[in-house]
Design a protein around this motif. Structure first.
Motif, short mmCIF file in Angstrom:
data_model
loop_
_atom_site.label_atom_id
_atom_site.label_comp_id
_atom_site.label_asym_id
_atom_site.label_seq_id
_atom_site.Cartn_x
_atom_site.Cartn_y
_atom_site.Cartn_z
N ARG A 224 33.27 25.81 45.44
CA ARG A 224 33.64 26.27 46.78
C ARG A 224 35.02 26.92 46.72
N MET A 225 35.40 27.57 47.80
CA MET A 225 36.72 28.19 47.89
C MET A 225 37.80 27.13 47.62
N LYS A 226 38.83 27.54 46.88
CA LYS A 226 40.01 26.73 46.56
C LYS A 226 39.72 25.55 45.63
N LYS A 227 38.53 25.49 45.05
CA LYS A 227 38.22 24.44 44.07
C LYS A 227 38.79 24.84 42.72
N GLN A 228 39.25 23.86 41.97
CA GLN A 228 39.75 24.08 40.61
C GLN A 228 38.56 24.06 39.65
N GLU B 126 29.48 35.85 37.57
CA GLU B 126 30.16 37.13 37.80
C GLU B 126 30.52 37.33 39.26
N GLY B 127 29.89 36.59 40.16
CA GLY B 127 30.17 36.71 41.58
C GLY B 127 31.24 35.77 42.10
N VAL B 128 31.92 35.05 41.20
CA VAL B 128 32.97 34.12 41.60
C VAL B 128 34.30 34.63 41.04
N VAL B 129 35.28 34.84 41.93
CA VAL B 129 36.59 35.35 41.52
C VAL B 129 37.57 34.19 41.45
N ILE B 130 38.28 34.10 40.33
CA ILE B 130 39.18 32.99 40.04
C ILE B 130 40.61 33.50 39.93
N GLU B 131 41.53 32.79 40.56
CA GLU B 131 42.96 33.03 40.34
C GLU B 131 43.37 32.08 39.23
N GLY C 189 41.51 27.75 36.83
CA GLY C 189 42.09 28.38 37.99
C GLY C 189 41.37 27.97 39.26
N LEU C 190 41.76 28.58 40.36
CA LEU C 190 41.19 28.27 41.67
C LEU C 190 40.21 29.34 42.12
N VAL C 191 39.13 28.90 42.76
CA VAL C 191 38.16 29.84 43.33
C VAL C 191 38.82 30.53 44.51
N ARG C 192 38.90 31.87 44.47
CA ARG C 192 39.54 32.63 45.54
C ARG C 192 38.56 33.50 46.33
N GLU C 193 37.43 33.84 45.73
CA GLU C 193 36.46 34.69 46.42
C GLU C 193 35.08 34.40 45.85
N ILE C 194 34.08 34.41 46.74
CA ILE C 194 32.70 34.18 46.32
C ILE C 194 31.86 35.36 46.77
N ARG C 195 31.30 36.07 45.79
CA ARG C 195 30.46 37.24 46.07
C ARG C 195 29.00 36.97 45.72
N ALA C 196 28.69 35.74 45.35
CA ALA C 196 27.33 35.36 44.99
C ALA C 196 26.78 34.45 46.09
N SER C 197 25.61 33.87 45.85
CA SER C 197 24.98 32.98 46.82
C SER C 197 25.85 31.74 47.07
N GLN C 198 26.45 31.67 48.25
CA GLN C 198 27.32 30.54 48.57
C GLN C 198 26.53 29.24 48.59
N HIS C 199 25.29 29.30 49.06
CA HIS C 199 24.47 28.08 49.10
C HIS C 199 24.27 27.53 47.70
N GLU C 200 23.89 28.40 46.77
CA GLU C 200 23.64 27.97 45.40
C GLU C 200 24.91 27.40 44.76
N LEU C 201 26.04 28.07 45.00
CA LEU C 201 27.31 27.60 44.44
C LEU C 201 27.76 26.30 45.10
N ASN C 202 27.54 26.14 46.40
CA ASN C 202 27.89 24.89 47.08
C ASN C 202 27.12 23.73 46.46
N CYS C 203 25.86 23.97 46.12
CA CYS C 203 25.04 22.93 45.49
C CYS C 203 25.59 22.53 44.13
#
Length: 79
Positions: free
Chosen positions: A31-35, A65-70, A13-27
């Motif tokens: 990111r938002m809207k990524k499959q 757990e901090g990443v919401v997926i559609e 699915g697609l990333v729709r919301e990020i509730r965790a460390s955006q910096h860590e996830l970007n690394c």
């Protein structure tokens, strides 16, 4: 919508919301809207492994757990 940590094997699915460390996830390339596609979820608070941009990425359960997926409804039933 599901948390990344709740996806079943093969589900994507697609990333729709990020509730965790955006910096860590970007690394990690998340990111938002990524499959993303679930590869494996280790038992007892182990890491979660997903595919993003044809690369396998592992992360801790708390971050997943901090990443919401559609979800797109595709996955392997009964796995």
């Amino acid at each position: 919508m599901k948390r990344l940590s709740e996806l079943e094997y093969g589900e994507s699915g697609l990333v729709r919301e990020i509730r965790a460390s955006q910096h860590e996830l970007n690394c990690l390339g998340i990111r938002m809207k990524k499959q993303v596609k679930m590869v494996t979820r280790q038992p007892i608070k182990g890491p979660v492994v997903v595919v993003v941009d044809d690369m396998e990425v592992a992360m801790g359960l708390e971050i997943a757990e901090g990443v919401v997926i559609e979800t797109d409804g595709h996955g392997e039933a009964g796995v």
